[in-house]
Motif scaffolding. Structure first.
Motif, PDB file in Angstrom:
ATOM      1  N   ARG A 176       0.829  -1.223   0.000  1.00  0.00           N
ATOM      2  CA  ARG A 176       0.000   0.000   0.000  1.00  0.00           C
ATOM      3  C   ARG A 176       0.855   1.261   0.000  1.00  0.00           C
ATOM      4  O   ARG A 176       0.481   2.274  -0.597  1.00  0.00           O
ATOM      5  CB  ARG A 176      -0.924   0.012   1.220  1.00  0.00           C
ATOM      6  CG  ARG A 176      -2.032  -1.018   1.179  1.00  0.00           C
ATOM      7  CD  ARG A 176      -3.145  -0.658   2.155  1.00  0.00           C
ATOM      8  NE  ARG A 176      -2.673  -0.438   3.515  1.00  0.00           N
ATOM      9  CZ  ARG A 176      -2.529  -1.392   4.437  1.00  0.00           C
ATOM     10  NH1 ARG A 176      -2.815  -2.658   4.110  1.00  0.00           N
ATOM     11  NH2 ARG A 176      -2.118  -1.113   5.661  1.00  0.00           N
ATOM     12  N   GLY A 235       3.851   1.490  -1.280  1.00  0.00           N
ATOM     13  CA  GLY A 235       4.775   1.520  -2.410  1.00  0.00           C
ATOM     14  C   GLY A 235       6.220   1.403  -1.984  1.00  0.00           C
ATOM     15  O   GLY A 235       7.107   2.056  -2.549  1.00  0.00           O
ATOM     16  N   ARG A 293       0.780  -0.289  -4.541  1.00  0.00           N
ATOM     17  CA  ARG A 293       0.373   0.967  -5.162  1.00  0.00           C
ATOM     18  C   ARG A 293       1.641   1.748  -5.479  1.00  0.00           C
ATOM     19  O   ARG A 293       2.481   1.937  -4.597  1.00  0.00           O
ATOM     20  CB  ARG A 293      -0.527   1.780  -4.226  1.00  0.00           C
ATOM     21  CG  ARG A 293      -1.801   1.045  -3.809  1.00  0.00           C
ATOM     22  CD  ARG A 293      -2.740   0.844  -4.998  1.00  0.00           C
ATOM     23  NE  ARG A 293      -3.955   0.139  -4.617  1.00  0.00           N
ATOM     24  CZ  ARG A 293      -4.108  -1.173  -4.660  1.00  0.00           C
ATOM     25  NH1 ARG A 293      -3.103  -1.942  -5.056  1.00  0.00           N
ATOM     26  NH2 ARG A 293      -5.241  -1.746  -4.293  1.00  0.00           N
ATOM     27  N   PRO A 294       1.821   2.201  -6.695  1.00  0.00           N
ATOM     28  CA  PRO A 294       3.064   2.893  -7.058  1.00  0.00           C
ATOM     29  C   PRO A 294       3.322   4.120  -6.181  1.00  0.00           C
ATOM     30  O   PRO A 294       2.391   4.845  -5.803  1.00  0.00           O
ATOM     31  CB  PRO A 294       2.833   3.290  -8.514  1.00  0.00           C
ATOM     32  CG  PRO A 294       1.793   2.340  -9.014  1.00  0.00           C
ATOM     33  CD  PRO A 294       0.897   2.069  -7.840  1.00  0.00           C
ATOM     34  N   SER A 295       4.585   4.326  -5.850  1.00  0.00           N
ATOM     35  CA  SER A 295       5.010   5.506  -5.106  1.00  0.00           C
ATOM     36  C   SER A 295       6.023   6.268  -5.944  1.00  0.00           C
ATOM     37  O   SER A 295       6.477   5.789  -6.982  1.00  0.00           O
ATOM     38  CB  SER A 295       5.634   5.098  -3.765  1.00  0.00           C
ATOM     39  OG  SER A 295       6.804   4.332  -3.972  1.00  0.00           O
ATOM     40  N   ARG A 309       7.048   0.419  -9.329  1.00  0.00           N
ATOM     41  CA  ARG A 309       6.620  -0.972  -9.451  1.00  0.00           C
ATOM     42  C   ARG A 309       7.088  -1.738  -8.217  1.00  0.00           C
ATOM     43  O   ARG A 309       8.000  -1.299  -7.499  1.00  0.00           O
ATOM     44  CB  ARG A 309       7.199  -1.610 -10.717  1.00  0.00           C
ATOM     45  CG  ARG A 309       8.706  -1.735 -10.732  1.00  0.00           C
ATOM     46  CD  ARG A 309       9.210  -2.462 -11.976  1.00  0.00           C
ATOM     47  NE  ARG A 309      10.648  -2.695 -11.919  1.00  0.00           N
ATOM     48  CZ  ARG A 309      11.217  -3.738 -11.328  1.00  0.00           C
ATOM     49  NH1 ARG A 309      10.457  -4.650 -10.709  1.00  0.00           N
ATOM     50  NH2 ARG A 309      12.535  -3.887 -11.333  1.00  0.00           N
TER      51      ARG A 309
END
Length: 377
Positions: free
Chosen positions: A222, A224, A250-252, A257
């Protein structure tokens, strides 16, 4: 392309040796790992047992000073034993002197499990299933913590790590605190802004560690963050652990990725029979941990008797999932683990009685893996 290999070291104390020598061995292994092309060198946190990695932050600073470029870090800081600010300021101090090389790995401590039990919440039993082999990787039944023979010493040690009356914060809350302190947006319950000096704005990479598909894996996804999954500790849950992380990801800004590191326990020698001899007291060592006595000194395979059959059932999952053999055979098994899990990187931990054998194990594997040609992500 071959993925990077890294090292996780426990500073094991061999029978007849001392904590002082174990720590000197760790420093030497870190220097060797850097020369051999390993990407990271991580140290663990253990207390009241016969491994010398009880003060990982101090040890990380010493390793950083003794090396030049290899990334160094914790695998992992046990959050229930530390305040958020003490973690950030300590790592910030090291980063101020050796910038851009630190991995701050965070893990759950045993205190949270004790709190659940004291509140009357029973542990969730792991599903019972037989050992299977998936694409060349041994997946044993998950180990159930309740199988430990005696938890008296473990509970006493955990209690000794807390100040009287202190309670560990919920894991997710403490991870968020550390993240806020690093990023410079921490505010206390009364709305007061507090800033970690040093620590805030440092070039520290935050990691979460986990042995199941539960809170740690899902939180890392969550937020990232990169995630380290412990095959060497909990081989029976590795598949669901990495799947849980990826499904929650979730990407940060730092990590567009998922990035997964998977651990493996490894002993390499020139041939299979030599490696098997060097690893023959590994079961004794794991039994000392799971029996409740705590990690004992690592026995000499030349003098130790075989592990009794009645002890093996408690540690069979760890023995059958240790990667032991010649460079080619171990590299083949590591490749299978990487392909099954989709790991972006593997981290190996290796325990032998003689330090020279441990260094040689890392040297042989590095050569077989082709580390001089690896470029880490």
């Amino acid at each position: 392309m071959t993925i990077p290999l890294s090292v996780l070291d426990l500073s094991p104390i061999s029978s007849g040796s001392t904590a002082r020598q174990a720590l000197r061995n760790t420093i030497d292994l870190a220097r060797q790992a850097e020369r051999l092309g390993y990407h990271r060198f991580w140290v663990a946190e253990h207390h009241f047992v016969q491994v010398a990695s009880s003060a990982p932050t101090t040890l990380i600073g010493l390793i950083a000073a003794a090396t030049e470029s290899i990334r160094v870090g914790s695998a992992a800081v046990q959050l229930g034993h530390h305040t958020s600010i003490s973690v950030v300021e300590a790592f910030g101090t090291i980063d101020a002197l050796y910038p851009g090389r630190l991995d701050l790995g965070l893990g759950r401590s045993g205190h949270r499990g004790d709190q659940l039990r004291s509140a009357g919440v029973p542990p969730v039993p792991a599903p019972v299933r037989p050992t299977e082999v998936r694409d060349g990787v041994v997946i044993p039944p998950p180990f159930i913590p309740g199988q430990r023979l005696d938890t008296t010493r473990l509970a006493a040690g955990l209690q000794a790590l807390l100040l009287p009356g202190a309670k560990a914060l919920p894991y997710t809350e403490q991870v968020q605190q550390i993240r806020a302190l690093l990023e410079g947006n921490y505010t206390d319950a009364d709305g007061v802004d507090l800033h970690a000096v040093p620590g805030e704005g440092s070039d520290i990479q935050l990691w979460l560690f986990g042995s199941s598909g539960g809170e740690s894996a899902q939180l890392a996804g969550r937020l990232g963050l990169p995630f380290a999954a412990n095959y060497h500790v909990s081989p029976g849950t590795i598949v669901e652990t990495v799947e849980s992380y990826r499904s929650a990801f979730r990407p940060s800004r730092q990590h567009p990725r998922p990035y997964v590191v998977v651990s493996a326990d490894v002993v390499v020698a020139e041939d299979d029979s030599t490696a098997q001899h060097l690893a023959s007291t590994y079961g004794h060592w794991v039994y000392s941990i799971r029996s409740g006595a705590g990690a004992a000194q690592y026995l000499d395979p030349d003098t130790a008797p075989p592990l009794p059959d009645q002890h093996r059932s408690l540690v069979d999952d760890r023995i059958t999932t240790q990667f032991v053999g010649s460079p080619a055979s171990v590299a083949e098994r590591l490749t299978a683990l990487q392909q099954l899990t989709g790991a972006d990187e593997l981290v190996i931990t290796s325990v032998t009685h003689d330090h020279e054998d441990r260094v040689n194990s890392h040297r042989l594997l590095a050569r077989e893996w082709g580390l001089t040609h690896v470029r880490a992500a």
